[in-house]
Design an enzyme around this catalytic site. Structure first.
Site, PDB file in Angstrom:
ATOM      1  CG  HIS A  49       0.571   6.060  -0.973  1.00  0.00           C
ATOM      2  ND1 HIS A  49      -0.604   6.463  -1.571  1.00  0.00           N
ATOM      3  CD2 HIS A  49       0.217   5.510   0.227  1.00  0.00           C
ATOM      4  CE1 HIS A  49      -1.626   6.160  -0.776  1.00  0.00           C
ATOM      5  NE2 HIS A  49      -1.151   5.584   0.315  1.00  0.00           N
ATOM      6  CG  HIS A 103      -1.714   1.197   1.451  1.00  0.00           C
ATOM      7  ND1 HIS A 103      -3.069   1.230   1.241  1.00  0.00           N
ATOM      8  CD2 HIS A 103      -1.373   2.453   1.874  1.00  0.00           C
ATOM      9  CE1 HIS A 103      -3.530   2.435   1.510  1.00  0.00           C
ATOM     10  NE2 HIS A 103      -2.513   3.204   1.894  1.00  0.00           N
ATOM     11  CD  GLU A 104       2.319   3.935   3.639  1.00  0.00           C
ATOM     12  OE1 GLU A 104       2.875   4.880   3.031  1.00  0.00           O
ATOM     13  OE2 GLU A 104       1.297   4.088   4.307  1.00  0.00           O
TER      14      GLU A 104
END
Length: 218
Positions: free
Chosen positions: A26, A22-23
């Site tokens: 980004h 998820h990170e």
């Protein structure tokens, strides 16, 4: 003890990848739109070890899972080391913020679908043993990723949903709304411990999971 160890063994990879990728998403999208901050810091990586926060990635999710979520009374929560994003370096900061913020939840959506495919394959393996273990892991992977996707789309800064809202709102309202961010985590924790967060978001988790299973499950 054996049951707890088995539960940890099927949870470990789904939690690890759900939070850390998820990170990473980004960072990848921020670089695409002009901000190389995460890349320069060596944080654009699919290596989970670069993103693990020992407390937020491991201890907190496991604690919440075994104390509340396992009993159906809580909402799984955790975090990785935030990928540094300098929104002012994006080519169009307000507009591109939407895509950078949406990248994390979309990564969880993709992982949920991949775990459904793992479950499909596991169903074709002989009963018991490795096939059963992979199926149990896939079940957790689906649920964890859907939960994190729905949670992060909650419109509260600094969650991704809050940043998406800031991107979409007209500028005067957007900057006022963004001022909530210093208090956002405190608000989120209060909503979590009081059960309000689960009550608000759990129906969306169930609906999303059912929809994905309808489309992708064998």
């Amino acid at each position: 003890m054996e049951a707890i160890l088995r539960e940890i063994s099927v949870l470990a990879l789904p939690v690890l990848f759900a939070i850390t990728l998820h990170e990473a998403a980004h960072g990848y999208v921020a670089r695409y739109f002009g901000d190389p901050t995460a890349w320069q810091a060596g944080r654009i990586s699919l290596n989970p070890l670069r993103h693990i926060d020992p407390v937020g990635t491991i201890l907190v999710p496991l604690f919440i899972y075994f104390t509340t979520a396992l009993a159906g009374q809580g909402f799984l929560f955790g975090w990785a080391k935030p990928v540094p994003v300098n929104f002012s370096r994006l080519r169009h900061p307000k507009r591109d913020m939407l895509w950078v913020a949406a990248a994390g939840p979309m990564a969880n959506l993709v992982m949920a679908v991949l775990w459904i495919l793992v479950a499909n394959v596991s169903n074709g393996l002989p009963a018991g043993g490795v096939g059963e273990w992979f199926y149990a892991m896939a079940e957790k992977g689906i649920l964890i990723n859907v939960i994190l996707m729905v949670l992060n789309l909650f419109p509260l800064p600094p969650l991704d949903g809050g940043r998406i809202a800031v991107s979409l709102l007209p500028s005067p309202y957007a900057w006022r709304f963004a001022r909530i961010e210093p208090y956002g985590m405190l608000i989120l924790v209060v909503l979590l411990v009081t059960g309000v967060l689960g009550a608000l978001l759990w129906p969306l988790v169930v609906l999303t999971t059912r929809l994905l299973l309808t489309i992708f499950a064998a």
